[in-house]
Every structure is written in C-alpha cells, then in structure tokens.
Design an enzyme around this catalytic site. Structure first.
Site, PDB file in Angstrom:
ATOM      1  N   ARG A 154       1.122  -1.390  -0.338  1.00  0.00           N
ATOM      2  CA  ARG A 154      -0.403   0.173   0.024  1.00  0.00           C
ATOM      3  C   ARG A 154       0.812   1.493   0.239  1.00  0.00           C
ATOM      4  NH1 ARG A 154      -2.923  -0.586   5.043  1.00  0.00           N
ATOM      5  NH2 ARG A 154      -4.182   0.873   4.325  1.00  0.00           N
ATOM      6  N   TYR A 168     -10.180  15.216  -0.950  1.00  0.00           N
ATOM      7  CA  TYR A 168     -10.682  16.234   0.571  1.00  0.00           C
ATOM      8  C   TYR A 168     -10.164  16.418   1.264  1.00  0.00           C
ATOM      9  CZ  TYR A 168     -13.761  12.554   2.436  1.00  0.00           C
ATOM     10  OH  TYR A 168     -13.903  11.456   2.956  1.00  0.00           O
ATOM     11  N   GLN A 208      -8.731   4.043  -1.093  1.00  0.00           N
ATOM     12  CA  GLN A 208      -9.070   5.146  -0.049  1.00  0.00           C
ATOM     13  C   GLN A 208      -6.742   5.070  -0.072  1.00  0.00           C
ATOM     14  OE1 GLN A 208      -7.651   3.460   3.054  1.00  0.00           O
ATOM     15  NE2 GLN A 208      -7.355   4.786   4.449  1.00  0.00           N
TER      16      GLN A 208
HETATM   17  O1  76R Z   1      -7.457  -1.694   7.657  1.00  0.00           O
HETATM   18  C1  76R Z   1      -6.656  -0.827   7.163  1.00  0.00           C
HETATM   19  O2  76R Z   1      -5.211  -1.988   7.512  1.00  0.00           O
HETATM   20  C2  76R Z   1      -6.829   0.567   7.504  1.00  0.00           C
HETATM   21  C3  76R Z   1      -7.364   1.161   8.420  1.00  0.00           C
HETATM   22  C4  76R Z   1      -7.271   2.786   8.631  1.00  0.00           C
HETATM   23  C5  76R Z   1      -6.794   3.633   8.748  1.00  0.00           C
HETATM   24  C6  76R Z   1      -5.954   3.642  10.126  1.00  0.00           C
HETATM   25  C7  76R Z   1      -8.499   2.562   7.559  1.00  0.00           C
HETATM   26  C8  76R Z   1      -9.094   2.542   5.973  1.00  0.00           C
HETATM   27  N1  76R Z   1      -8.783   4.279   7.354  1.00  0.00           N
HETATM   28  C9  76R Z   1      -7.478   4.648   8.411  1.00  0.00           C
HETATM   29  C10 76R Z   1      -7.263   6.339   8.535  1.00  0.00           C
HETATM   30 MN1  76R Z   1      -9.624   5.680   6.603  1.00  0.00          MN
HETATM   31  N2  76R Z   1     -11.235   6.815   5.489  1.00  0.00           N
HETATM   32  C11 76R Z   1     -11.073   7.853   5.926  1.00  0.00           C
HETATM   33  C12 76R Z   1     -12.016   8.970   4.892  1.00  0.00           C
HETATM   34  O3  76R Z   1     -15.387  10.635   4.863  1.00  0.00           O
HETATM   35  C13 76R Z   1     -15.658  10.589   6.093  1.00  0.00           C
HETATM   36  O4  76R Z   1     -15.599  10.023   7.081  1.00  0.00           O
HETATM   37  C14 76R Z   1     -13.482   9.971   6.661  1.00  0.00           C
HETATM   38  C15 76R Z   1     -12.192  10.056   5.282  1.00  0.00           C
HETATM   39  C16 76R Z   1     -12.367   7.803   4.649  1.00  0.00           C
HETATM   40  C17 76R Z   1     -14.167   8.450   3.732  1.00  0.00           C
HETATM   41  C18 76R Z   1     -11.858   6.731   4.803  1.00  0.00           C
HETATM   42  C19 76R Z   1     -12.586   5.335   4.010  1.00  0.00           C
HETATM   43  N3  76R Z   1      -8.430   7.521   7.633  1.00  0.00           N
HETATM   44  C20 76R Z   1      -7.783   6.672   8.089  1.00  0.00           C
HETATM   45  C21 76R Z   1      -7.296   8.379   8.601  1.00  0.00           C
HETATM   46  C22 76R Z   1      -6.151   8.910   9.522  1.00  0.00           C
HETATM   47  C23 76R Z   1      -6.944   9.177  10.861  1.00  0.00           C
HETATM   48  C24 76R Z   1      -5.281   9.132  12.338  1.00  0.00           C
HETATM   49  O5  76R Z   1      -4.594   8.524  11.265  1.00  0.00           O
HETATM   50  O6  76R Z   1      -5.536   9.072  13.296  1.00  0.00           O
HETATM   51  C25 76R Z   1      -8.265   9.480   7.783  1.00  0.00           C
HETATM   52  C26 76R Z   1      -8.428  11.092   8.604  1.00  0.00           C
HETATM   53  C27 76R Z   1      -8.902   8.320   7.875  1.00  0.00           C
HETATM   54  C28 76R Z   1      -9.825   9.076   6.445  1.00  0.00           C
HETATM   55  N4  76R Z   1     -10.757   4.091   5.741  1.00  0.00           N
HETATM   56  C29 76R Z   1     -10.180   2.733   6.068  1.00  0.00           C
HETATM   57  C30 76R Z   1     -11.242   4.239   4.046  1.00  0.00           C
HETATM   58  C31 76R Z   1     -11.524   2.473   4.011  1.00  0.00           C
HETATM   59  C32 76R Z   1     -12.846   2.722   3.076  1.00  0.00           C
HETATM   60  C33 76R Z   1     -11.019   2.363   4.411  1.00  0.00           C
HETATM   61  C34 76R Z   1     -10.707   0.641   4.574  1.00  0.00           C
HETATM   62  C35 76R Z   1      -9.378   0.633   2.904  1.00  0.00           C
HETATM   63  C36 76R Z   1      -9.923  -0.926   2.348  1.00  0.00           C
HETATM   64  O7  76R Z   1      -9.447  -1.997   3.493  1.00  0.00           O
HETATM   65  O8  76R Z   1      -9.707  -1.138   1.421  1.00  0.00           O
END
Ligand code: 76R
Length: 286
Positions: A154, A168, A208
């Site tokens: 990734r 965004y 993502q």
């Molecule tokens: O599963 C994993 O290995 C990763 C888990 C994961 C983390 C740590 C993850 C999964 N995200 C992580 C961190 Mn996310 N993400 C967003 C948004 O619109 C909103 O409400 C928020 C915007 C979306 C749509 C989204 C989607 N993620 C983060 C962080 C960092 C926060 C921190 O470190 O404090 C942000 C700001 C953030 C925001 N997230 C996923 C997704 C999706 C679709 C996944 C699953 C991806 C997959 O498994 O294919």
C-alpha cells in the site's frame, strides 16, 4: 516520535494536488497544429513524471466549476513536488491554466493497532521507556511493520487507475469540548478500528489513499478515494458520517470529484470532447 499518546505512521509518496481552471475560449482560438504542438510538449513533460519509478501523476477532469483539471503528483522526495510544479508551470499549456487551489501532503498509513502492540511488547520486556534500548527495539519493530507485505504494497502503490476520483481535506476536531487529541490513546485506537471496519466493507469497490498534511497544508489529512462507480463515494462517505470517528470528530474541507483520464487523452480533454464518453480509463479488474 515515541510519545505514548502519538500513533506511529508509515510514510511514503509526497503528494501534490493541483487544481486548475481551463481557459477553453482561448484554447479554441488556436490553430489546430499549434494546439497539437502544445499538447505534445505537455504529454512529453507529464510522461517524464509518469514513467520513472520515483514519480507518478494522475489527471482528472473535475466536475463543477471549483476547478476543471486536477493533477495529482507523487514523488519519492519533497523536491520532486517542487520540480513537478515548475515543470508544469513552464509548459506552453500553462498559459491556458489558472491555478485554483492546491494541496501538499505525504501518503500515510496510520498504525494505531501496531503502536499499541509495540508499546505493550516493550513494557513486557521491562525496557525503560525512552531509554536507548527502548528506542532501538521500537525502531526495529516499526521497520518490521514497513516490511509486512500488506503495508509495503500500500505504501508505494501508484495513483490508482480507477475511473472516478474524489478528493477532500479533513481535520480531527480540536474544540474546547470535543477534542480528538485529548482522547486517551486506547479510545482513539478503538475509534479508528471501528472506522476501518466500515471502510473494509467497501474493500474492492474503492481505493483509499490517506495522506498526512500537518506541517504542509491547512488541514490535517488529505483523503483520495478512487472507484469505478462514483455512487460509491456517496454511500461510503455517508455511512462513515454515522461512525463516531467522523460523526463526532471529523471536520471536512472542500470536496472535489471527477473523472480520471489517461495521458494520451490530454489533447482530447483540451479540445473539449467529452472524456467520459471516450471510456478512457476502464474499470479496474477486481
Ligand atoms: O484496515 C486497515 O489496514 C487500515 C485501517 C484504516 C486506517 C488506519 C482505514 C481504513 N482508514 C484509516 C485511517 Mn480511513 N478513511 C477516511 C475517510 O469521510 C470521512 O468520514 C472520513 C474520510 C474515508 C472515506 C476513509 C475510508 N482514515 C484514516 C485516517 C487517519 C486517522 C488517524 O491516523 O488518526 C483518516 C483521516 C481517514 C479518513 N478508511 C479505511 C476508508 C476505507 C474505505 C478504509 C478501508 C480500506 C480497505 O480496506 O480497502
């Protein structure tokens, strides 16, 4: 950073998003062969950013008039972003582009889960926090995370080749009452786990790319989503709004969405032919 409150993260690509307005009237006034020359020059320059292993660039036709064109630059070093910016600005094509906004960040994998485990393992080994041995063991365990195939794949993935893109920036709230940064580590880890669980139900439908922008731009993160169906953005983002990490702590900037197109379609895009109708980026095979 090994402060117990701070989740570790792995960083990779430096990312620069640039949004431009396109002056189509001016463009259309040019003779055909001049347009072709300008496009050829731009394609060569962008190809020099797309081909090498240490840079990449994504192109998208944005929908709505916040901007018309989005370039997403990836680079293995920060200077590479500066280079990409100058390269594009010096193109003859730039005469037809007005910069609208931009965003600087660095791709980031958050490691709440792994950080918690590393801290627990180190205290089990009775290492004194912040001692040299503690730091060394910590670094070693973090490097292991980097090598895990799941993370390694990734980290250095190139700009996802899905047809639609949504970008965004966002913050986690730091208000007087509601403050993400004052929550205990365990609570934030639990909330991020819940967040990830929702995200994973969209696995395969969306790519993502989370990038950290603290120190580089006005928000704390950039969120890029890539899908073969734009409706996925609405469903996913809406569903996440009900999850505590977004419902209570998420603060969002401006949204940009559009259609990605491949570099060989640059001329088509500038001539104003409908990129979607050309089916330039085929849905990725799942
Ligand atoms: O599963 C994993 O290995 C990763 C888990 C994961 C983390 C740590 C993850 C999964 N995200 C992580 C961190 Mn996310 N993400 C967003 C948004 O619109 C909103 O409400 C928020 C915007 C979306 C749509 C989204 C989607 N993620 C983060 C962080 C960092 C926060 C921190 O470190 O404090 C942000 C700001 C953030 C925001 N997230 C996923 C997704 C999706 C679709 C996944 C699953 C991806 C997959 O498994 O294919």
């Amino acid at each position: 950073m090994r402060h117990p409150a701070v989740p570790e993260s792995l960083e990779s690509w430096w990312i620069l998003h640039r949004m431009f307005a396109v002056d189509r009237f001016l463009w259309d006034k040019l003779p055909k062969d001049e347009r072709a020359d300008i496009v050829r020059e731009a394609m060569l320059a962008l190809e020099s950013l797309k081909k090498p292993e240490d840079t990449d660039v994504g192109l998208a036709q944005l929908v709505g008039h916040k901007a018309d064109l989005m370039l997403t630059h990836y680079s293995k070093n920060y200077e590479g972003l500066a280079h990409a910016q100058t390269l594009v600005d010096k193109l003859r094509l730039a005469e037809f582009l007005t910069p609208c906004t931009s965003y600087v960040s660095v791709l980031e994998l958050g490691l709440y889960d792994a950080t918690g485990k590393i801290h627990a393992a180190l205290s089990e080994r009775n290492l004194k926090p912040a001692s040299q041995e503690w730091h060394e063991a910590f670094d070693e365990m973090l490097q292991e995370q980097q090598r895990l195939p799941h993370n390694a794949g990734r980290l250095w993935a190139r700009v996802p080749q899905r047809r639609y893109v949504c970008f965004y920036p966002m913050d986690k709230k730091r208000g007087e009452e509601v403050n993400w940064y004052m929550l205990p580590f365990e609570d934030r880890a639990r909330l991020m786990l819940e967040h990830g669980k929702i995200g994973r139900t969209y696995h395969g439908l969306v790519n993502q790319v989370i990038s950290g922008s603290i120190g580089f731009d006005d928000y704390e993160w950039g969120v890029d989503l890539y899908a073969d169906d734009p409706m996925v953005f609405k469903k996913l983002i809406y569903e996440m709004r009900f999850d505590e990490a977004s419902a209570k702590y998420g603060d969002f900037g401006e949204f940009y969405s559009g259609v990605q197109f491949s570099l060989d379609q640059l001329g088509t895009y500038f001539d104003g032919l409908s990129v979607p109708a050309l089916n330039v980026l085929q849905p990725a095979k799942a």
